[in-house]
Design a protein around this motif. Structure first.
Motif, PDB file in Angstrom:
ATOM      1  N   LEU A 102       0.703  -1.073   0.066  1.00  0.00           N
ATOM      2  CA  LEU A 102       0.118   0.071  -0.030  1.00  0.00           C
ATOM      3  C   LEU A 102       0.763   1.168   0.034  1.00  0.00           C
ATOM      4  N   THR A 103       0.567   2.128  -0.801  1.00  0.00           N
ATOM      5  CA  THR A 103       1.541   3.482  -0.984  1.00  0.00           C
ATOM      6  C   THR A 103       0.476   4.542  -0.782  1.00  0.00           C
ATOM      7  N   GLY A 104       1.081   5.436  -0.021  1.00  0.00           N
ATOM      8  CA  GLY A 104       0.356   6.889   0.015  1.00  0.00           C
ATOM      9  C   GLY A 104       1.372   8.021  -0.439  1.00  0.00           C
ATOM     10  N   SER A 105       0.811   8.876  -1.495  1.00  0.00           N
ATOM     11  CA  SER A 105       1.444   9.891  -2.038  1.00  0.00           C
ATOM     12  C   SER A 105       1.583  11.012  -1.013  1.00  0.00           C
ATOM     13  N   LEU A 106       2.892  11.410  -0.755  1.00  0.00           N
ATOM     14  CA  LEU A 106       3.020  12.592   0.071  1.00  0.00           C
ATOM     15  C   LEU A 106       3.635  13.751  -0.447  1.00  0.00           C
ATOM     16  N   MET A 107       4.687  13.633  -1.264  1.00  0.00           N
ATOM     17  CA  MET A 107       5.373  14.846  -1.886  1.00  0.00           C
ATOM     18  C   MET A 107       5.654  15.998  -1.027  1.00  0.00           C
ATOM     19  N   LEU A 108       6.380  15.770  -0.034  1.00  0.00           N
ATOM     20  CA  LEU A 108       6.668  16.662   0.913  1.00  0.00           C
ATOM     21  C   LEU A 108       8.028  17.453   0.622  1.00  0.00           C
ATOM     22  N   ASN A 109       8.194  18.659   0.537  1.00  0.00           N
ATOM     23  CA  ASN A 109       9.368  19.311  -0.034  1.00  0.00           C
ATOM     24  C   ASN A 109      10.134  20.065   1.035  1.00  0.00           C
ATOM     25  N   ASN A 110       9.267  20.433   2.036  1.00  0.00           N
ATOM     26  CA  ASN A 110       9.918  21.407   3.058  1.00  0.00           C
ATOM     27  C   ASN A 110       9.213  21.456   4.274  1.00  0.00           C
ATOM     28  N   ARG A 111       9.791  22.505   5.165  1.00  0.00           N
ATOM     29  CA  ARG A 111       8.979  22.320   6.394  1.00  0.00           C
ATOM     30  C   ARG A 111       7.489  22.506   6.603  1.00  0.00           C
ATOM     31  N   HIS A 112       7.044  23.656   5.555  1.00  0.00           N
ATOM     32  CA  HIS A 112       5.729  24.015   5.819  1.00  0.00           C
ATOM     33  C   HIS A 112       4.661  22.961   4.942  1.00  0.00           C
ATOM     34  N   ASP A 113       5.594  22.087   3.962  1.00  0.00           N
ATOM     35  CA  ASP A 113       4.478  20.884   3.560  1.00  0.00           C
ATOM     36  C   ASP A 113       4.208  19.965   4.734  1.00  0.00           C
ATOM     37  N   VAL A 114       5.537  19.601   5.546  1.00  0.00           N
ATOM     38  CA  VAL A 114       5.418  18.825   6.730  1.00  0.00           C
ATOM     39  C   VAL A 114       4.459  19.163   7.690  1.00  0.00           C
ATOM     40  N   LEU A 115       4.695  20.408   8.112  1.00  0.00           N
ATOM     41  CA  LEU A 115       3.767  20.821   9.197  1.00  0.00           C
ATOM     42  C   LEU A 115       2.275  20.701   8.764  1.00  0.00           C
ATOM     43  N   GLN A 116       2.137  20.994   7.651  1.00  0.00           N
ATOM     44  CA  GLN A 116       0.814  21.065   6.989  1.00  0.00           C
ATOM     45  C   GLN A 116       0.185  19.585   7.070  1.00  0.00           C
ATOM     46  N   PHE A 117       0.963  18.685   6.745  1.00  0.00           N
ATOM     47  CA  PHE A 117       0.649  17.304   6.719  1.00  0.00           C
ATOM     48  C   PHE A 117       0.317  16.896   8.047  1.00  0.00           C
ATOM     49  N   THR A 118       1.184  17.069   9.262  1.00  0.00           N
ATOM     50  CA  THR A 118       1.047  16.509  10.290  1.00  0.00           C
ATOM     51  C   THR A 118      -0.261  17.342  11.007  1.00  0.00           C
ATOM     52  N   GLU A 119      -0.492  18.496  10.723  1.00  0.00           N
ATOM     53  CA  GLU A 119      -1.676  19.260  11.239  1.00  0.00           C
ATOM     54  C   GLU A 119      -3.001  18.647  10.780  1.00  0.00           C
ATOM     55  N   LYS A 120      -2.832  18.206   9.330  1.00  0.00           N
ATOM     56  CA  LYS A 120      -4.153  17.415   8.966  1.00  0.00           C
ATOM     57  C   LYS A 120      -4.320  16.172   9.341  1.00  0.00           C
ATOM     58  N   MET A 121      -3.132  15.384   9.804  1.00  0.00           N
ATOM     59  CA  MET A 121      -3.297  14.198  10.648  1.00  0.00           C
ATOM     60  C   MET A 121      -3.936  14.433  11.858  1.00  0.00           C
ATOM     61  N   ARG A 122      -3.847  15.299  12.493  1.00  0.00           N
ATOM     62  CA  ARG A 122      -4.105  15.641  13.685  1.00  0.00           C
ATOM     63  C   ARG A 122      -5.729  16.144  13.810  1.00  0.00           C
ATOM     64  N   GLU A 123      -5.868  16.772  12.980  1.00  0.00           N
ATOM     65  CA  GLU A 123      -7.379  17.477  12.825  1.00  0.00           C
ATOM     66  C   GLU A 123      -8.222  16.222  12.187  1.00  0.00           C
ATOM     67  N   THR A 124      -7.692  15.733  11.297  1.00  0.00           N
ATOM     68  CA  THR A 124      -8.642  14.478  10.886  1.00  0.00           C
ATOM     69  C   THR A 124      -8.710  13.187  11.706  1.00  0.00           C
ATOM     70  N   LYS A 125      -7.713  13.131  12.627  1.00  0.00           N
ATOM     71  CA  LYS A 125      -7.343  11.791  13.448  1.00  0.00           C
ATOM     72  C   LYS A 125      -7.277  10.572  12.487  1.00  0.00           C
ATOM     73  N   ALA A 126      -6.822  10.946  11.429  1.00  0.00           N
ATOM     74  CA  ALA A 126      -6.274   9.850  10.469  1.00  0.00           C
ATOM     75  C   ALA A 126      -5.426   8.838  10.994  1.00  0.00           C
ATOM     76  N   VAL A 127      -5.341   7.644  10.866  1.00  0.00           N
ATOM     77  CA  VAL A 127      -4.324   6.401  11.321  1.00  0.00           C
ATOM     78  C   VAL A 127      -3.042   6.625   9.948  1.00  0.00           C
ATOM     79  N   LEU A 128      -2.244   6.722  10.652  1.00  0.00           N
ATOM     80  CA  LEU A 128      -0.804   6.724   9.559  1.00  0.00           C
ATOM     81  C   LEU A 128      -0.694   5.269   9.147  1.00  0.00           C
ATOM     82  N   LEU A 129      -0.292   5.030   7.929  1.00  0.00           N
ATOM     83  CA  LEU A 129      -0.095   3.646   7.374  1.00  0.00           C
ATOM     84  C   LEU A 129       0.893   2.795   8.151  1.00  0.00           C
ATOM     85  N   SER A 130       1.937   3.472   8.758  1.00  0.00           N
ATOM     86  CA  SER A 130       2.902   2.758   9.570  1.00  0.00           C
ATOM     87  C   SER A 130       2.180   2.238  10.998  1.00  0.00           C
TER      88      SER A 130
END
Length: 177
Positions: free
Chosen positions: A115-143
């Protein structure tokens, strides 16, 4: 502001044109607003375009067109990692701080296989946006489905950046040996 509804093929041509013209993701909501349709219609349009072999991906930041010439100028490597979910942001920041793009995350699922999830994270802003969305949605990480074990495809414009990122992961204990 109400946008005139753009129909079928014309809408898909516009979506493809907009995605090709930028190196940053465009959200489904933005595409829906520009074309006067629902986000679900955009999801269907993207599926149709993917089925027609257009190199589109959905990331946490939105949709992207993968440009072939960009891929030819980069070095790629797949790395195996293991860490707790609360260390995800640290891992991803470590990678992008070494000028590495984190293209995706992959796991081996006992039923579905890879199973593959596309991330395309290039910089700190992308990472912080991704992790904030994970927290907001309470989504489970593939790992979390594999006790923290996962793979990332990473890329950079120079092998030295990848080597430095891999060494930093190893020092932090995130690299699976």
């Amino acid at each position: 502001m109400t946008t005139k509804k753009i129909l079928g093929e014309e809408r898909r041509k516009l979506i493809l044109s907009w995605l090709k013209s930028t190196n940053t993701p465009i959200t489904g909501n933005d595409l829906a607003e520009k074309t006067g349709v629902s986000r679900q219609v955009i999801v269907q349009d993207i599926s149709i375009l993917k089925a027609r072999n257009h190199p589109l991906i959905a990331t946490a930041q939105g949709y992207m067109f993968i440009k072939p010439n960009h891929e030819e100028q980069t070095v790629r490597q797949v790395i195996a990692c293991k860490h707790h979910p609360n260390e995800t942001e640290e891992e991803l920041l470590l990678l992008v701080d070494h000028r590495v793009t984190v293209r995706d995350v992959m796991i081996e699922h006992p039923i579905y296989g890879d199973l593959t999830g596309s991330l395309m994270l290039n910089n700190r802003h992308d990472v912080l946006q991704f992790t904030e969305k994970m927290r907001e949605t309470k989504a489970v990480l593939l790992s979390e489905l594999t006790e923290g074990v996962h793979l990332h495809t990473i890329e950079a414009d120079r092998m030295e950046h990848i080597e430095a990122a891999v060494n930093a992961l190893k020092q932090r204990g995130f690299l699976l040996n």
